[in-house]
Write a protein that holds these residues in place. Sequence first.
Motif, PDB file in Angstrom:
ATOM      1  N   THR A  21      46.840  35.057  39.263  1.00 47.20           N
ATOM      2  CA  THR A  21      45.872  35.656  40.184  1.00 47.20           C
ATOM      3  C   THR A  21      46.174  37.128  40.453  1.00 47.20           C
ATOM      4  O   THR A  21      47.203  37.668  40.008  1.00 47.20           O
ATOM      5  N   VAL A  22      45.301  37.753  41.228  1.00 46.68           N
ATOM      6  CA  VAL A  22      45.521  39.140  41.620  1.00 46.68           C
ATOM      7  C   VAL A  22      46.785  39.270  42.461  1.00 46.68           C
ATOM      8  O   VAL A  22      47.430  40.335  42.466  1.00 46.68           O
ATOM      9  N   ASP A  23      47.173  38.205  43.164  1.00 41.15           N
ATOM     10  CA  ASP A  23      48.438  38.258  43.911  1.00 41.15           C
ATOM     11  C   ASP A  23      49.617  38.424  42.961  1.00 41.15           C
ATOM     12  O   ASP A  23      50.582  39.129  43.264  1.00 41.15           O
ATOM     13  N   ARG A  31      49.537  42.013  41.841  1.00 43.63           N
ATOM     14  CA  ARG A  31      50.073  42.883  42.900  1.00 43.63           C
ATOM     15  C   ARG A  31      51.595  42.856  42.894  1.00 43.63           C
ATOM     16  O   ARG A  31      52.252  43.893  43.053  1.00 43.63           O
ATOM     17  N   SER A  91      40.745  34.711  36.357  1.00 47.47           N
ATOM     18  CA  SER A  91      41.554  35.391  37.380  1.00 47.47           C
ATOM     19  C   SER A  91      40.731  36.392  38.162  1.00 47.47           C
ATOM     20  O   SER A  91      41.010  36.671  39.328  1.00 47.47           O
ATOM     21  N   GLY A  92      39.721  36.961  37.500  1.00 44.08           N
ATOM     22  CA  GLY A  92      38.854  37.931  38.138  1.00 44.08           C
ATOM     23  C   GLY A  92      37.541  38.010  37.400  1.00 44.08           C
ATOM     24  O   GLY A  92      37.477  37.747  36.198  1.00 44.08           O
ATOM     25  N   GLN A 139      37.127  34.751  46.529  1.00 45.37           N
ATOM     26  CA  GLN A 139      38.461  35.216  46.892  1.00 45.37           C
ATOM     27  C   GLN A 139      39.052  34.482  48.089  1.00 45.37           C
ATOM     28  O   GLN A 139      40.262  34.516  48.288  1.00 45.37           O
ATOM     29  N   LYS A 143      42.585  31.678  44.138  1.00 49.58           N
ATOM     30  CA  LYS A 143      41.536  32.688  44.269  1.00 49.58           C
ATOM     31  C   LYS A 143      41.174  33.309  42.931  1.00 49.58           C
ATOM     32  O   LYS A 143      41.951  33.328  41.975  1.00 49.58           O
ATOM     33  N   CYS A 144      39.979  33.852  42.896  1.00 56.25           N
ATOM     34  CA  CYS A 144      39.486  34.662  41.779  1.00 56.25           C
ATOM     35  C   CYS A 144      39.185  36.042  42.345  1.00 56.25           C
ATOM     36  O   CYS A 144      38.593  36.164  43.421  1.00 56.25           O
ATOM     37  N   CYS A 145      39.591  37.074  41.648  1.00 54.92           N
ATOM     38  CA  CYS A 145      39.521  38.438  42.192  1.00 54.92           C
ATOM     39  C   CYS A 145      38.195  39.124  41.853  1.00 54.92           C
ATOM     40  O   CYS A 145      37.804  39.159  40.680  1.00 54.92           O
ATOM     41  N   ASP A 186      40.963  43.612  48.804  1.00 57.24           N
ATOM     42  CA  ASP A 186      41.523  42.680  47.829  1.00 57.24           C
ATOM     43  C   ASP A 186      40.634  42.611  46.590  1.00 57.24           C
ATOM     44  O   ASP A 186      40.015  41.582  46.291  1.00 57.24           O
ATOM     45  N   PHE A 187      40.572  43.727  45.870  1.00 61.45           N
ATOM     46  CA  PHE A 187      39.759  43.786  44.660  1.00 61.45           C
ATOM     47  C   PHE A 187      40.351  44.810  43.705  1.00 61.45           C
ATOM     48  O   PHE A 187      41.219  45.613  44.069  1.00 61.45           O
TER      49      PHE A 187
END
Length: 474
Positions: free
Chosen positions: A146-148, A151, A319-320, A346, A393-395, A418-419
């Motif tokens: 994920t985006v997490d 990050r 993931s996004g 998200q 989540k999906c980004c 959060d994008f």
Amino acid sequence: MSLIYEDLVKSLDSKQQAYVDLKLPDPTNGEFLLAVFHMIPGGDLNVLQAAAEIAAESSTGTNIKVSTETAFSRTMNARVYQLDLERELVWIAYPWRLFDRGGNVQNILTYIIGNILGMKEIQALKLMDIWFPPSMLEQYDGPSYTVDDMRKYLDVYDRPILGTIVKPKMGLTSAEYAEVCYDFWVGGGDFVKNDEPQANQDFCPYEKMVAHVKEAMDKAVKETGQKKVHSFNVSAADFDTMIERCEMITNAGFEPGSYAFLIDGITAGWMAVQTLRRRYPDVFLHFHRAAHGAFTRQENPIGFSVLVLSKFARLAGASGIHTGTAGIGKMKGTPAEDVVAAHSIQYLKSPGHFFEQTWSKIMDTDKDVINLVNEDLAHHVILEDDSWRAMKKCCPIVSGGLNPVKLKPFIDVMENVDFITTMGSGVHSHPGGTQSGAKALVQACDAYLQGMDIEEYAKDHKELAEAIEFYLNR
């Protein structure tokens, strides 16, 4: 039931009656995927007759009742369970056991937006919203990386991930492409993506592009001391070539976390999306939605909404996914459409156009799920050591006509950071070139984080000042 509804029910023939239940006792009991369509009937059918034909065609039936149906097959019938005549809306409940038990997203879409979009009995038919019960979510992949995770790799928190799309869209050699990546990264950017048509063109051989991007990334990381990410388009003519491109990237020496796989999800297909999710669970899966406008534009009477597309991307394991710029950029869209879609994918729990979707795999009344929802709304990282409880989540990925001046206006509309933003011409058209464009983007973000007006902040930041002067006149 009012007289008008009673008259509509009486108008149904014996086949249509099997696909209507306006007294369905509990549509949210876990047995059904629920869908809301905007529908205008065509020909001689009234609204309920047309809705019944849609429910039949999108589940077990056809245009005429057949003698081969069984008592069990009838339990798989979709059912029209609610109408709103004033707003021309139809609610249909689909027994989710209809669908391929292998977690197959294309199979669901083949049912619920397959033949029915071509039926002559309708003038307008658009799938506006869907609802997945927890019992169904258990069967599907959802996102893995994920985006997490991105990050954590980038060590970037409390702000958007700042990205770009290399421009011109096509025509650069492999070396020229890598040079643009290098300039953006050295200017302070985090994330670079192939544009959606990038493939293996003769002037930009794929293997050379990958190799040169690796060199450019290594040099940029060494000079800045900051991690970087590149998203490679692995869409291809066939399965083997797609996997060959993925393997080329994974074997090129990139550090895990420093690359993503971009797939043109609509034109390449859901099978390609889910193949990548299952083969490469530790890679950010970047869903580009090229061709979505044919289905999602609000003025289109036939198709599905941005919200529906985005929900299915999350279900498939992206993931996004690109979710639009909510009217701030160049693409068609509004906050009511794009932001609702972004929030739905998200957050663990978020309202849609008609349904409130909770992405938990267990009852959303469970105290642990309630705690997760509260943690999520507080922007804490969740599902790190209890991923069985819910779908990750999906980004939202945001691109199309944005520039540094429009960063804060979009954040304000989005109501969070959060994008991933991927500005193309909004970086590369900067009067000082790509490095200056990247610096201006970083400076615009810094101004936001410090709560300063960008024009005030620009007094001491040349690149942002040049961007303001240039883009405000465009």
